[in-house]
Design an enzyme around this catalytic site. Structure first.
Site, PDB file in Angstrom:
ATOM      1  N   CYS A 134       0.840  -1.200   0.000  1.00  0.00           N
ATOM      2  CA  CYS A 134       0.000   0.000   0.000  1.00  0.00           C
ATOM      3  C   CYS A 134       0.874   1.250   0.000  1.00  0.00           C
ATOM      4  O   CYS A 134       2.056   1.198   0.349  1.00  0.00           O
ATOM      5  CB  CYS A 134      -0.844  -0.043   1.265  1.00  0.00           C
ATOM      6  SG  CYS A 134      -1.916   1.378   1.497  1.00  0.00           S
ATOM      7  N   THR A 176       0.698   3.383   2.186  1.00  0.00           N
ATOM      8  CA  THR A 176       1.104   3.489   3.594  1.00  0.00           C
ATOM      9  C   THR A 176       2.418   2.730   3.834  1.00  0.00           C
ATOM     10  O   THR A 176       3.309   3.213   4.539  1.00  0.00           O
ATOM     11  CB  THR A 176       0.004   2.903   4.500  1.00  0.00           C
ATOM     12  OG1 THR A 176      -1.206   3.605   4.236  1.00  0.00           O
ATOM     13  CG2 THR A 176       0.346   3.047   5.966  1.00  0.00           C
ATOM     14  N   HIS A 205       5.300   4.744   2.709  1.00  0.00           N
ATOM     15  CA  HIS A 205       5.735   5.740   3.711  1.00  0.00           C
ATOM     16  C   HIS A 205       6.600   5.070   4.776  1.00  0.00           C
ATOM     17  O   HIS A 205       7.598   5.623   5.225  1.00  0.00           O
ATOM     18  CB  HIS A 205       4.527   6.371   4.409  1.00  0.00           C
ATOM     19  CG  HIS A 205       3.725   7.276   3.531  1.00  0.00           C
ATOM     20  ND1 HIS A 205       4.186   8.485   3.085  1.00  0.00           N
ATOM     21  CD2 HIS A 205       2.478   7.147   3.021  1.00  0.00           C
ATOM     22  CE1 HIS A 205       3.260   9.064   2.329  1.00  0.00           C
ATOM     23  NE2 HIS A 205       2.219   8.264   2.270  1.00  0.00           N
ATOM     24  N   ILE A 226      -5.879   3.894  -5.735  1.00  0.00           N
ATOM     25  CA  ILE A 226      -7.278   4.012  -5.296  1.00  0.00           C
ATOM     26  C   ILE A 226      -8.074   4.855  -6.282  1.00  0.00           C
ATOM     27  O   ILE A 226      -9.248   4.567  -6.547  1.00  0.00           O
ATOM     28  CB  ILE A 226      -7.352   4.557  -3.855  1.00  0.00           C
ATOM     29  CG1 ILE A 226      -6.654   3.574  -2.899  1.00  0.00           C
ATOM     30  CG2 ILE A 226      -8.800   4.767  -3.423  1.00  0.00           C
ATOM     31  CD1 ILE A 226      -6.511   4.064  -1.471  1.00  0.00           C
ATOM     32  N   ASP A 270      -4.499  13.892 -13.387  1.00  0.00           N
ATOM     33  CA  ASP A 270      -3.301  13.394 -12.715  1.00  0.00           C
ATOM     34  C   ASP A 270      -2.127  14.072 -13.410  1.00  0.00           C
ATOM     35  O   ASP A 270      -2.325  14.916 -14.302  1.00  0.00           O
ATOM     36  CB  ASP A 270      -3.210  11.865 -12.836  1.00  0.00           C
ATOM     37  CG  ASP A 270      -2.350  11.243 -11.732  1.00  0.00           C
ATOM     38  OD1 ASP A 270      -2.922  10.626 -10.818  1.00  0.00           O
ATOM     39  OD2 ASP A 270      -1.114  11.387 -11.774  1.00  0.00           O
ATOM     40  N   LEU A 281     -10.449  11.871   0.020  1.00  0.00           N
ATOM     41  CA  LEU A 281      -9.728  10.710   0.556  1.00  0.00           C
ATOM     42  C   LEU A 281      -8.218  10.945   0.558  1.00  0.00           C
ATOM     43  O   LEU A 281      -7.506  10.483   1.444  1.00  0.00           O
ATOM     44  CB  LEU A 281     -10.046   9.456  -0.275  1.00  0.00           C
ATOM     45  CG  LEU A 281      -9.377   8.182   0.227  1.00  0.00           C
ATOM     46  CD1 LEU A 281     -10.174   7.582   1.384  1.00  0.00           C
ATOM     47  CD2 LEU A 281      -9.200   7.148  -0.873  1.00  0.00           C
ATOM     48  N   GLY A 282      -7.697  11.666  -0.446  1.00  0.00           N
ATOM     49  CA  GLY A 282      -6.248  11.916  -0.554  1.00  0.00           C
ATOM     50  C   GLY A 282      -5.746  12.705   0.646  1.00  0.00           C
ATOM     51  O   GLY A 282      -6.434  13.605   1.140  1.00  0.00           O
ATOM     52  N   ILE A 305     -13.347  11.155   4.066  1.00  0.00           N
ATOM     53  CA  ILE A 305     -13.497   9.695   3.948  1.00  0.00           C
ATOM     54  C   ILE A 305     -12.299   9.010   4.593  1.00  0.00           C
ATOM     55  O   ILE A 305     -11.156   9.296   4.242  1.00  0.00           O
ATOM     56  CB  ILE A 305     -13.583   9.250   2.462  1.00  0.00           C
ATOM     57  CG1 ILE A 305     -14.681  10.023   1.721  1.00  0.00           C
ATOM     58  CG2 ILE A 305     -13.804   7.736   2.385  1.00  0.00           C
ATOM     59  CD1 ILE A 305     -16.094   9.717   2.161  1.00  0.00           C
TER      60      ILE A 305
END
Ligand code: ZN
Length: 365
Positions: A59, A61, A64, A196, A216, A284-285, A309
């Site tokens: 992900c 995440t 990171h 996503i 984008d 969401l970002g 979200i």
């Protein structure tokens, strides 16, 4: 200050399972993860389901955590097993578990709450204040085994393969965002088509969006967004003319719905510009830091509705996701691009971080 996880203790149960396992561990306060082939297997509490992980997704995440940026350094205890997106099989159940049995294919909601706070008790456990996230706050799923409370385990429908089930977590983010904004028969702008965002394109199409626009700064991703069902995709670096194009195609009003998936301040500003008065924005970002934002023009005078979200609704989002998958309308094959055995985790992370891969899976069979 570096947070440190308690060191794992060998299991003392009498389960007929290996006492150690393979795992990817955040071993030090810096870049990378370490491969440990003798990590003690988790013990199984009375309400826990022990899951043998088969496939895991990498992900944003995890990126990171790998890169050890400021967010990771402030949040991740050194020593934990990372990862939270997965599909597996039940290997053992605690004494008080009633809903699952050994051999069942399962995934799990990675946001774990004690179930005692206001939101947990009023149908909003996804925003509980005591949420602990698998692979972020506690040991995760880049390992042969993970122990998860029964209340967080989700049975995988027999018609859904493991490689798809391993993406329930991000796909659920996309489903949650799209469904919260109510896109049916509406024009939708998706700003940011990373993993996503791309999933949101196929979900929005399946959910009956009338017209889907994407922005984008990555041309190949924009092309893929069009293949997945976007009517037009714009490179946000090329000025603001695309906003005029969208207006012309929406009765000079702007889109009904903005799904903000980038976290980029410029994209947020452009997205709200392209949103019609009275429209709905679902965010969401995650911006990397505080954002300078024109509330007057973008929200107040526009009279729009803004939705934050977070995670997936338990379990509404999961049921919606299952039904959308079983409808056959979601196209995920070109989003799930790579798969590596866990031993080749470095290649897997490089493929994901370089942008060459979109959703990259680890295989733990
Ligand atoms: Zn994730």
């Amino acid at each position: 200050m570096t947070l440190t996880a308690p060191s794992p203790t060998p299991p003392t149960d009498d389960l007929d399972l290996p006492a150690t396992m393979r795992a990817l561990v955040k071993h030090h306060a810096g870049e990378g993860l370490a491969y440990d082939d003798a990590r003690p297997r988790p013990t199984v509490g009375p309400l826990d389901v022990l899951i043998r992980v088969k496939k895991a997704g990498i992900c944003g995440t995890d990126r990171h955590i790998w890169l050890w940026d400021d967010w990771a350094a402030s949040r991740i205890p050194v020593g934990i097993v990372t990862g939270h997106e997965f599909a597996g099989v039940v290997a053992a159940v605690g004494d008080a578990v009633t809903k699952f049995e050994v051999g069942q294919r399962v995934s799990a909601e990675g946001h774990i709450t004690a179930g005692v706070d206001y939101n947990s008790r009023t149908g909003n456990a996804h925003i509980a204040r005591d949420t602990k996230i698998l692979g972020v706050d506690r040991d995760g799923i880049f390992a042969d085994y993970v122990a998860v409370p029964e209340s967080n385990v989700w049975p995988i429908h027999p018609d859904i393969p493991d490689r798809i089930a391993a993406t329930f977590d991000p796909l659920g983010n996309a489903v949650h965002t799209v469904m919260a904004a109510d896109v049916s028969a509406k024009s939708v702008l998706i700003s940011g088509v990373g993993i996503i965002g791309l999933m949101a394109v196929t979900v929005a199409r399946a959910a009956g969006a009338a017209r889907i626009y994407c922005t984008d700064i990555n041309p190949p991703r924009l092309e893929l967004a069009k293949k997945l069902g976007a009517h037009a995709a714009f490179d946000a670096r090329e000025g603001n003319d695309w906003i005029d194009t969208i207006r012309r195609e929406t009765r000079d009003e702007g889109v009904d719905v903005l799904l903000e998936m980038s976290g980029a301040p410029k994209a947020m500003d452009q997205g709200f510009h392209a949103l019609r008065n009275g429209g709905t924005a679902a965010l969401l970002g995650l911006p990397a830091r505080s954002v300078d934002f024109d509330f007057n023009a973008n929200i107040i005078f526009k009279g729009c509705t803004v939705l934050g979200i977070n995670g997936r609704r338990m379990w509404q989002t999961w049921y919606q996701m299952e039904d959308l998958l079983l409808s056959g309308k979601l196209e995920l094959d070109e989003i799930i691009t790579h798969e590596f055995p866990i031993e080749r985790y470095k290649e897997a992370f490089e493929t994901m971080i370089s942008g060459e891969g979109i959703k990259v899976l680890l295989d733990l069979e």
